[in-house]
Design an enzyme around this catalytic site. Structure first.
Site, mmCIF file in Angstrom:
data_model
loop_
_atom_site.group_PDB
_atom_site.id
_atom_site.type_symbol
_atom_site.label_atom_id
_atom_site.label_comp_id
_atom_site.label_asym_id
_atom_site.label_seq_id
_atom_site.Cartn_x
_atom_site.Cartn_y
_atom_site.Cartn_z
ATOM 1 N N TRP A 184 0.864 -1.186 0.000
ATOM 2 C CA TRP A 184 0.000 0.000 0.000
ATOM 3 C C TRP A 184 0.890 1.221 0.000
ATOM 4 O O TRP A 184 1.816 1.350 0.784
ATOM 5 C CB TRP A 184 -0.995 0.014 1.160
ATOM 6 C CG TRP A 184 -0.499 -0.381 2.508
ATOM 7 C CD1 TRP A 184 0.560 0.122 3.187
ATOM 8 C CD2 TRP A 184 -1.087 -1.370 3.359
ATOM 9 N NE1 TRP A 184 0.677 -0.477 4.402
ATOM 10 C CE2 TRP A 184 -0.322 -1.395 4.538
ATOM 11 C CE3 TRP A 184 -2.203 -2.216 3.240
ATOM 12 C CZ2 TRP A 184 -0.626 -2.259 5.591
ATOM 13 C CZ3 TRP A 184 -2.491 -3.055 4.288
ATOM 14 C CH2 TRP A 184 -1.704 -3.075 5.445
ATOM 15 N N ASP A 279 5.754 -2.287 -13.864
ATOM 16 C CA ASP A 279 4.538 -1.645 -13.376
ATOM 17 C C ASP A 279 3.668 -1.056 -14.476
ATOM 18 O O ASP A 279 4.024 -1.090 -15.649
ATOM 19 C CB ASP A 279 4.923 -0.571 -12.345
ATOM 20 C CG ASP A 279 4.065 -0.693 -11.098
ATOM 21 O OD1 ASP A 279 2.835 -0.782 -11.252
ATOM 22 O OD2 ASP A 279 4.624 -0.701 -9.994
HETATM 23 C C1 LIG Z 1 -4.064 -3.679 -11.169
HETATM 24 C C2 LIG Z 1 -3.888 -2.626 -10.114
HETATM 25 C C3 LIG Z 1 -2.846 -2.729 -9.205
HETATM 26 C C4 LIG Z 1 -2.677 -1.750 -8.216
HETATM 27 N N1 LIG Z 1 -1.641 -1.891 -7.327
HETATM 28 C C5 LIG Z 1 -1.482 -0.981 -6.338
HETATM 29 C C6 LIG Z 1 -0.452 -1.153 -5.374
HETATM 30 O O1 LIG Z 1 0.332 -2.097 -5.429
HETATM 31 N N2 LIG Z 1 -0.342 -0.216 -4.381
HETATM 32 C C7 LIG Z 1 -1.205 0.850 -4.289
HETATM 33 O O2 LIG Z 1 -1.080 1.638 -3.353
HETATM 34 N N3 LIG Z 1 -2.199 1.040 -5.200
HETATM 35 C C8 LIG Z 1 -2.353 0.142 -6.213
HETATM 36 N N4 LIG Z 1 -3.365 0.300 -7.121
HETATM 37 C C9 LIG Z 1 -4.256 1.487 -7.017
HETATM 38 C C10 LIG Z 1 -5.233 1.347 -5.855
HETATM 39 O O3 LIG Z 1 -5.929 0.131 -5.912
HETATM 40 C C11 LIG Z 1 -6.226 2.518 -5.845
HETATM 41 O O4 LIG Z 1 -5.490 3.715 -5.655
HETATM 42 C C12 LIG Z 1 -7.318 2.402 -4.769
HETATM 43 O O5 LIG Z 1 -8.129 3.566 -4.811
HETATM 44 C C13 LIG Z 1 -6.747 2.219 -3.389
HETATM 45 O O6 LIG Z 1 -7.788 2.048 -2.451
HETATM 46 P P1 LIG Z 1 -7.831 2.945 -1.139
HETATM 47 O O7 LIG Z 1 -8.149 4.352 -1.622
HETATM 48 O O8 LIG Z 1 -8.925 2.358 -0.313
HETATM 49 O O9 LIG Z 1 -6.491 2.868 -0.503
HETATM 50 C C14 LIG Z 1 -3.561 -0.650 -8.120
HETATM 51 C C15 LIG Z 1 -4.608 -0.555 -9.048
HETATM 52 C C16 LIG Z 1 -4.786 -1.515 -10.033
HETATM 53 C C17 LIG Z 1 -5.916 -1.379 -10.995
#
Ligand SMILES: Cc1cc2nc3c(=O)[nH]c(=O)nc-3n(C[C@H](O)[C@H](O)[C@H](O)COP(=O)(O)O)c2cc1C
Ligand SMILES: [Mn+2]
Length: 480
Positions: A184, A279
């Protein structure tokens, strides 16, 4: 139409010939990536691999990787249907008078049912076993990756102060049979909750669901404000409450129809090197220290399907998830910035690096007002390049947008450089997590903005001549 679970969605794709099943043995190390990447670039089907080397479970990838499948995922013909519905709920004028309120009741009636429902018996707990990630067909995606990664995980946590759950998609690097990284980023809700547990010195329960119906998968990626539970949003998109079940070994509630659930905790005092990882920017993100997820139990369906995705140079599947956000969040953005008409996240901008907005411009430096406002809105703060055009420009027509930008700007006057937060994945800034963003105001300039010359009109043929040429087109014998 929406779907009970992932297999239900896959069946619908299969019925429409949008899912290709591959039965020969394939290697989860690099081979599946190369296949899925070629299919993504060709705007091809979702893929199901039934025979992945080293695993008894089938794997699906690229389920939402075209506009057609994205629409199917949400049961609509066009995502604007969802955007328009959200806009109609937000339109306060439709509740202004008593009559309006009464009229609105049938529309609002289904809304209470968006709240998740708890259930005792769940398909995702048909089998309960000791953790062994080696059995799952987890990909090593790209040659320089630090290892295998679970790329489509729904990470469930619970705020220890409010008791509210959060779901985010944060990739998991596999360290061994029962340990992964927890990626995260600094600005995400999962990280904020983690910091609260650290302050309280309490053990942090974490559960990860793999393989849900597409509304749940999308909701985990949506940039919702923290106070909105992703499962409520998923229920709204699904038009049915999401069924949740309590985990076997911790207090979190996870989707009852998930294919797999990894239950465990994040150790508050432990950090471990995570990465590198090929990525979604099209570059490797460098390795860094991140918390560690310890899995205590794996629960699953009797015959589960492992879902995954690959990220890399666009277009890839995640770009389409970004498109869903572009459409669904436009009405919310308009609440804050009513002058915004439309918005486009070009696929090449990998959704947080470029946004184009059209605005109804009505006062001097209105473009700058919008640029600053957008950089102040949630995850829009990362947008490295923001372009503002006039209201009549179709923001989805990138050629016209480029024409306006190339020809309308005076660099000193119309480019706003702003220093602020950047996505953790950004590699271009001299510093991690912050740097410079560029706003381009490509609108027509007003006298009141100091433009003292005569702004020329766009060249347009008159309707009379167009009609005349239309009516004679056949006679010219020109075929284009
Ligand atoms: C395929 C994919 C992989 C992702 N990987 C990450 C990750 O590894 N770390 C991260 O912080 N956000 C990642 N994201 C983006 C988060 O899922 C997105 O910002 C989401 O809103 C986070 O939820 P939150 O706001 O509840 O923290 C990814 C998104 C996608 C579509
Ligand atoms: Mn959240």
């Amino acid at each position: 139409m929406t779907y009970k679970d992932l297999p239900d969605f896959l069946k619908s794709l299969d019925d429409k010939n949008l899912l290709k099943t591959i039965n020969i043995e394939v290697d989860p190390e690099l081979e599946i990536t190369e296949i899925a990447d070629r299919i993504s670039k060709a705007y091809g089907p979702a893929l199901k691999f039934t025979n992945v080397k080293g695993s008894p479970y089938p794997l699906v990838i690229n389920t939402m990787g075209t506009y057609e499948r994205l629409n199917l995922a949400f049961g609509v013909n066009h995502l604007d249907e969802i955007a328009n519905e959200i806009a109609s709920y937000l339109d306060i004028s439709s509740y202004a008078t008593l009559i309006d309120k009464i009229k609105a009741i049938p529309k609002l009636l289904p809304l209470p049912f968006i709240f998740p429902r708890k259930t005792k018996k769940a398909p995702c707990q048909e089998v309960i076993e000791e953790p062994n990630l080696d059995r799952l067909p987890i990909l090593k995606c790209w040659p320089e990756d630090g290892g295998k990664y679970i790329t489509l995980p729904l990470v469930f946590t619970k705020d220890p102060e409010t008791g509210q759950q959060n779901v985010g998609m944060y990739r998991l690097q596999v360290y061994d049979k029962k340990t992964t990284g927890m990626h995260w980023h600094l600005h995400k809700d999962g990280k904020e909750i983690y910091e609260k547990y650290r302050k309280l010195g309490k053990k942090m329960p974490v559960s990860v669901a793999l393989g849900c119906d597409p509304t749940i998968i999308y909701a985990a990626t949506a940039p919702l404000p923290k106070i909105i539970d992703e499962m409520i949003f998923a229920g709204y998109l699904k038009k049915r409450p999401i069924k949740l079940v309590k985990c076997i070994s911790n207090e979190l509630y996870v989707p009852a129809h998930a294919e797999f659930v990894l239950e465990g905790y994040v150790d508050l005092d432990e950090l471990r090197e995570e990465g590198p990882f090929g990525d979604h920017t099209g570059y490797y993100s460098l390795s860094d220290l991140y918390p560690v997820f310890h899995i205590e139990k794996i629960t699953r369906k009797k015959n589960p399907i492992y879902p995954t995705t690959i990220v890399g140079k666009p277009p890839m599947e995640d770009c389409y998830l970004g498109k869903a956000t572009e459409r669904m969040f436009l009405p919310l953005l308009k609440l804050q910035c009513p002058e915004v008409i439309d918005m486009d996240f070009p696929l090449e901008g990998v959704f947080h690096n470029c946004a184009i907005v059209s605005i109804k411009k009505s006062f001097p430096l209105h473009g700058n007002k919008v640029l600053n406002a957008l950089w102040g809105l949630g995850q829009m703060m990362y947008t490295k390049m923001l372009i503002v055009v006039d209201e009549h420009i179709d923001v989805h027509d990138l050629s016209t947008v480029a024409w306006k930008v190339f020809n309308n700007i005076d660099a000193k006057r119309d480019i706003l450089i702003s220093e602020g937060p950047l996505d953790a994945l950004d590699h271009s800034s001299n510093t991690a997590f912050y740097g410079h963003r560029m706003g381009i105001d490509a609108t027509k300039k007003l006298k009141s903005e100091g433009y003292d010359r005569i702004w020329p009109d766009d060249i347009e043929m008159s309707d009379k001549i167009k009609d005349m040429v239309n009516s004679r087109w056949h006679d010219y014998g020109i075929h284009i």
